[in-house]
Design an enzyme around this catalytic site. Structure first.
Site, short mmCIF file in Angstrom:
data_model
loop_
_atom_site.label_atom_id
_atom_site.label_comp_id
_atom_site.label_asym_id
_atom_site.label_seq_id
_atom_site.Cartn_x
_atom_site.Cartn_y
_atom_site.Cartn_z
N SER A 116 0.85 -1.24 -0.02
CA SER A 116 0.05 -0.10 0.07
C SER A 116 0.91 1.12 -0.09
CB SER A 116 -0.80 0.10 1.27
OG SER A 116 -1.54 1.20 1.44
N TYR B 218 -1.61 -1.22 10.27
CA TYR B 218 -1.77 -1.48 9.02
C TYR B 218 -0.43 -0.94 8.32
CZ TYR B 218 -3.98 -1.20 4.38
OH TYR B 218 -4.20 -1.47 3.21
#
Length: 269
Positions: free
Chosen positions: A142, A156
């Site tokens: 990401s 995350y």
């Protein structure tokens, strides 16, 4: 499966970027191993793709939060005499809340799905790719792996940064064996992700130019790994954000990240 067909294993294939990868690879003539928890959705997708493309789709329901799942999955591949040529480590989710707000088992499951399972699947499947002299591994990371961490999703960004660094090492370790490894680092992508994390209303307020479709992310990811890109950020806006973040002093980048994160994350205590 015929000997001439490429076999691709996609985790998290029941929705979002994983489903988009399955569709894109099927259109390229790949046979598929579809992995996710929701077996009914996987089977529906498999049936659709087989009708549309004439390929073979193998459905393997698995919960990657189970530490035994990668080994069981690979044992099943071996029992079916399936040799994986492409591994798409896509399965993932968000865990809203600060570190201490969630019970440790929730964090342990998250680490297992986001870090341990993709690492183990690569460890188990890379030797076969090297032996055959060809293979592709895409770890779906990401843009969050590059920007400073924010409150409210403690693990995350850390997990995505891990996948980026892992991909870089694996790319160097396997490039002489005919295997390309790539970290795909999308930004905002239309999927179920924000429905699950409860941030859909906030995300809908983000300008449209910030977003890519899952199909576009998958397409660019496939093209990137084929040409040997080790780390790839799809979308001009996302590449600009990455460049600005790397240029800014750490303290300023962290402040800006914290200020902006409230627009799209719920900061649960």
């Amino acid at each position: 499966m015929t000997a001439t067909r490429t076999l691709s294993l996609v985790t998290g294939a029941s929705a979002g970027i994983g489903e988009a990868f399955a569709r894109a690879l099927a259109a390229r003539g790949h046979d598929l191993v579809l992995v996710a928890r929701r077996e009914e959705r996987l089977q529906a997708l498999a049936d659709e793709l087989q009708r549309a493309h004439g390929n073979r789709c193998h459905v393997m329901a698995a919960d990657l939060s189970d530490p035994q799942a990668p080994a069981v999955l690979c044992d099943e591949l071996q029992s079916r005499n399936l040799q994986v040529d492409w591994l798409i480590n896509n399965a993932g989710y968000g865990l809203p809340g600060t570190l201490v707000a969630n019970p440790w088992p929730a964090h342990a499951d998250f680490i297992q799905v986001m870090m341990t399972a993709p690492t183990e699947l690569a460890w188990r499947l890379l030797p076969g790719m090297r032996e055959r002299g060809q293979g592709r591994v895409i770890n779906v990371a990401s843009l969050a792996g590059f920007v400073p961490g924010t409150a409210g999703h403690s693990l995350y960004a850390a997990s995505k940064a891990y996948l980026i660094k892992l991909s870089q090492s694996l790319a160097l370790e396997n490039r002489d064996g005919g295997v390309h490894v790539s970290a795909l680092c999308p930004g905002f992508t239309w999927s179920e992700f924000h429905d699950v994390t409860g941030t859909r209303q906030k995300m809908n307020a983000m300008p449209g130019f910030m977003w890519l479709t899952a199909a576009e992310v998958a397409r660019q990811g496939i093209d990137a790994v084929e040409r040997g890109a080790v780390v790839y950020v799809p979308g001009r806006v996302n590449r600009t954000i990455k460049a600005i973040t790397e240029w800014l002093p750490d303290r300023l980048a962290l402040w800006l990240s914290h200020r902006q994160s409230g627009r799209y994350r719920n900061h649960h205590d």
